[in-house]
Scaffold this motif. Structure first.
Motif, short mmCIF file in Angstrom:
data_model
loop_
_atom_site.label_atom_id
_atom_site.label_comp_id
_atom_site.label_asym_id
_atom_site.label_seq_id
_atom_site.Cartn_x
_atom_site.Cartn_y
_atom_site.Cartn_z
N ILE A 130 -9.24 -0.62 24.49
CA ILE A 130 -9.29 -0.98 23.07
C ILE A 130 -7.89 -1.04 22.48
CG2 ILE A 130 -10.05 -0.19 20.80
CD1 ILE A 130 -12.59 0.90 22.23
N ASN A 131 -7.05 -0.07 22.81
CA ASN A 131 -5.70 -0.07 22.26
C ASN A 131 -4.88 -1.24 22.80
OD1 ASN A 131 -5.88 2.14 20.47
ND2 ASN A 131 -5.78 3.53 22.21
N ALA A 132 -5.06 -1.58 24.06
CA ALA A 132 -4.37 -2.75 24.62
C ALA A 132 -4.86 -4.02 23.92
CB ALA A 132 -4.61 -2.84 26.12
N ALA A 133 -6.16 -4.10 23.68
CA ALA A 133 -6.71 -5.26 23.00
C ALA A 133 -6.12 -5.39 21.60
CB ALA A 133 -8.23 -5.16 22.92
N ALA A 134 -5.98 -4.29 20.90
CA ALA A 134 -5.39 -4.32 19.56
C ALA A 134 -3.96 -4.85 19.62
CB ALA A 134 -5.42 -2.93 18.93
N CYS A 135 -3.20 -4.44 20.63
CA CYS A 135 -1.83 -4.92 20.78
C CYS A 135 -1.79 -6.41 21.09
CB CYS A 135 -1.12 -4.14 21.88
SG CYS A 135 -0.81 -2.42 21.46
N VAL A 136 -2.65 -6.86 21.98
CA VAL A 136 -2.71 -8.28 22.34
C VAL A 136 -3.05 -9.12 21.11
CG1 VAL A 136 -4.03 -10.00 23.65
CG2 VAL A 136 -3.28 -7.89 24.76
N LEU A 137 -4.06 -8.70 20.38
CA LEU A 137 -4.49 -9.47 19.20
C LEU A 137 -3.42 -9.46 18.11
CD1 LEU A 137 -8.22 -8.38 19.13
CD2 LEU A 137 -7.31 -10.62 19.80
N LEU A 138 -2.76 -8.33 17.93
CA LEU A 138 -1.69 -8.26 16.94
C LEU A 138 -0.52 -9.17 17.34
CD1 LEU A 138 -0.35 -7.08 14.43
CD2 LEU A 138 0.39 -5.14 15.85
N ALA A 139 -0.14 -9.16 18.60
CA ALA A 139 0.94 -10.01 19.07
C ALA A 139 0.60 -11.49 18.85
CB ALA A 139 1.23 -9.75 20.55
N GLU A 140 -0.63 -11.87 19.14
CA GLU A 140 -1.04 -13.26 18.94
C GLU A 140 -0.99 -13.63 17.45
OE1 GLU A 140 -1.99 -17.10 19.47
OE2 GLU A 140 -1.34 -15.66 20.99
N ALA A 141 -1.46 -12.72 16.60
CA ALA A 141 -1.43 -12.98 15.16
C ALA A 141 0.01 -13.13 14.66
CB ALA A 141 -2.14 -11.86 14.40
N LEU A 142 0.92 -12.33 15.19
CA LEU A 142 2.32 -12.43 14.79
C LEU A 142 2.93 -13.76 15.25
CD1 LEU A 142 3.51 -8.79 15.48
CD2 LEU A 142 3.26 -9.90 13.25
N ARG A 143 2.56 -14.22 16.45
CA ARG A 143 3.05 -15.52 16.92
C ARG A 143 2.57 -16.64 16.00
NH1 ARG A 143 2.65 -13.24 22.11
NH2 ARG A 143 0.44 -13.69 22.32
N VAL A 144 1.31 -16.59 15.61
CA VAL A 144 0.76 -17.61 14.71
C VAL A 144 1.48 -17.57 13.37
CG1 VAL A 144 -1.31 -18.24 13.40
CG2 VAL A 144 -1.50 -17.68 15.82
N GLU A 145 1.71 -16.38 12.86
CA GLU A 145 2.40 -16.23 11.57
C GLU A 145 3.81 -16.79 11.64
OE1 GLU A 145 2.66 -15.50 7.61
OE2 GLU A 145 0.89 -15.38 8.88
N ARG A 146 4.51 -16.52 12.72
CA ARG A 146 5.89 -17.04 12.87
C ARG A 146 5.89 -18.57 12.91
NH1 ARG A 146 6.62 -12.94 17.16
NH2 ARG A 146 7.25 -11.08 16.06
N ARG A 147 4.90 -19.16 13.57
CA ARG A 147 4.82 -20.64 13.63
C ARG A 147 4.60 -21.20 12.23
NH1 ARG A 147 0.47 -20.64 17.78
NH2 ARG A 147 1.48 -19.39 19.33
N ARG A 148 3.80 -20.54 11.44
CA ARG A 148 3.54 -21.01 10.06
C ARG A 148 4.80 -20.96 9.21
NH1 ARG A 148 -1.84 -17.63 8.73
NH2 ARG A 148 -3.21 -18.74 10.13
N GLU A 149 5.66 -19.99 9.47
CA GLU A 149 6.87 -19.82 8.67
C GLU A 149 7.93 -20.88 8.97
OE1 GLU A 149 8.06 -15.81 9.45
OE2 GLU A 149 6.55 -14.99 8.11
N ARG A 150 7.80 -21.56 10.07
CA ARG A 150 8.82 -22.56 10.47
C ARG A 150 8.65 -23.84 9.72
NH1 ARG A 150 8.86 -21.71 16.96
NH2 ARG A 150 9.53 -19.58 16.86
#
Length: 53
Positions: free
Chosen positions: A33-53
């Protein structure tokens, strides 16, 4: 603690719906579960960074 062990819990205070989504993702892909939370958070951060460009 073994992967998928029912004693494992998300070590963050989050909305019940978000917790359920993380737990379902962890179960589906076969990671903790904790690994899943990290994976999902990392993916969300990647998406957010793409939006900021």
């Amino acid at each position: 603690m073994a992967r998928g062990d029912r004693r494992e819990s998300l070590n963050l205070r989050v909305a019940p719906e978000l917790k359920r989504q993380v737990e379902e993702y962890a179960e589906r892909v076969g990671i903790s579960i904790n690994a899943a939370a990290c994976v999902l958070l990392a993916e969300a951060l990647r998406v957010e960074r793409r939006r900021e460009r």
